[in-house]
Design an enzyme around this catalytic site. Structure first.
Site, PDB file in Angstrom:
ATOM      1  N   SER A 140       0.876  -1.189   0.000  1.00 15.96           N
ATOM      2  CA  SER A 140       0.000   0.000   0.000  1.00 15.96           C
ATOM      3  C   SER A 140       0.906   1.230   0.000  1.00 15.96           C
ATOM      4  O   SER A 140       2.078   1.146   0.396  1.00 15.96           O
ATOM      5  CB  SER A 140      -0.840  -0.005   1.280  1.00 15.96           C
ATOM      6  N   TYR A 153      -2.025  -0.989  10.658  1.00 14.01           N
ATOM      7  CA  TYR A 153      -2.177  -1.246   9.216  1.00 14.01           C
ATOM      8  C   TYR A 153      -0.936  -0.792   8.449  1.00 14.01           C
ATOM      9  O   TYR A 153      -0.361  -1.549   7.659  1.00 14.01           O
ATOM     10  CB  TYR A 153      -3.428  -0.544   8.680  1.00 14.01           C
TER      11      TYR A 153
END
Ligand SMILES: NC(=O)c1ccc[n+]([C@@H]2O[C@H](COP(=O)([O-])OP(=O)(O)OC[C@H]3O[C@@H](n4cnc5c(N)ncnc54)[C@H](OP(=O)(O)O)[C@@H]3O)[C@@H](O)[C@H]2O)c1
Length: 261
Positions: A140, A153
């Site tokens: 990401s 995350y």
């Protein structure tokens, strides 16, 4: 890259980015095995893929956060060689760390980090022996900086990016392409599941899963260790690196405050 007579295992293939990548692989002639957690999502995805695919499509439903998940996948594929491994299953949690459910964040690490690593351990040695194969890990743009209010995350995705770049270096002389795809915000169920609220302004910048899957295919066919999806995301990720982790954590804090109630 020749996709015919190749088998691809796509975790997270039941939804969003994983399903879009599975479709691209199926279109190019690979046999696709998707892994999802939810049975009805996985069945719906198999039906969508079957329309495109030139060969059979299989699905495995398993919760990757649970012990024994990797063994269940191994049992179900019954020794079939995997030529393309796409580690896409993952989820996020958003909000201040001290308010998060510890068990949920442990599951997040189990799926985003542990299961991803275990699956590479299972399938990479045979790829190296065959002197061919692809491991595509979905990281990401969150991998490029600490993200206040999505701390776990972002840390899981930093791990994925770091692991992928190191393995890319180790594996390239064996003819195996290991790489990390770094999408930015993309229109999927991800944000609803993470209870991560987004503003209309932010949503206007979202990429589509088709755009992300297109970048994924370019990455598979390149000799690059990672790729960020989209120009805007590329600029933002490089900017975060440029200003360093402390300042980018501060900026992410105010961004996340405006995006999270
Ligand atoms: N959307 C974004 O903005 C964005 C940006 C950067 C990176 N990513 C990454 O892209 C990947 C795919 O996310 P997405 O946006 O496509 O979201 P999504 O539509 O929610 O898809 C997530 C996929 O992961 C699977 N999954 C989640 N937890 C699992 C578990 N415990 N066991 C097995 N499978 C599990 C889901 O299966 P079920 O549907 O069956 O539960 C689903 O197939 C994730 O790794 C995410 O971190 C997303």
């Amino acid at each position: 890259m020749n996709y015919l007579n190749k088998t691809a295992l796509v975790t997270g293939g039941s939804s969003g980015i994983g399903l879009a990548i599975a479709k691209e692989l199926a279109r190019r002639g690979s046999q696709v095995i998707i892994v999802g957690r939810d049975t009805s999502n996985t069945e719906d995805a198999i039906a969508e893929l079957a329309v495109i695919s030139r060969t059979s499509v299989r699905g495995i439903t398993v919760d990757l956060s649970q012990a024994g998940a990797i063994q269940r996948i191994q049992q179900q594929i019954e020794g079939q060689p995997i030529d393309i491994l796409v580690n896409c299953a993952g989820f996020g949690t958003a909000g201040e760390f001290y308010m998060q459910d510890a068990a949920k964040e442990r599951d997040e690490i189990a799926v985003n980090v542990v299961a991803l690593t275990d699956l590479i351990h299972v399938f990479l040695p045979a790829m190296i022996e065959r002197r061919s194969g692809v491991v595509l890990n979905i990281a990401s743009t969150a991998a490029f900086q600490p993200l206040a209010r999505a701390a776990v995350y972002a840390a899981t995705k930093s791990y994925v990016l770091s692991l992928s770049i190191a393995l890319h270096q180790e594996c390239k002389s064996y003819g195996v392409q290991v790489a990390a795809l770094c999408p930015g915000m993309t229109r999927t169920k991800f944000f609803d599941k993470a209870n991560w609220h987004t503003t209309r302004d932010t949503e206007r910048t979202f990429r589509t899963v088709e755009q992300v899957a297109n970048t994924a295919m370019q990455l598979i066919e390149s000799a690059r260790p990672y790729r960020i999806d989209g120009l805007r995301n590329t600029i933002l990720a490089h900017f975060a690196r440029l200003i360093g982790p402390s300042l980018s954590a501060r900026l992410s804090d105010s961004f996340m405050r405006s995006n999270h109630n």
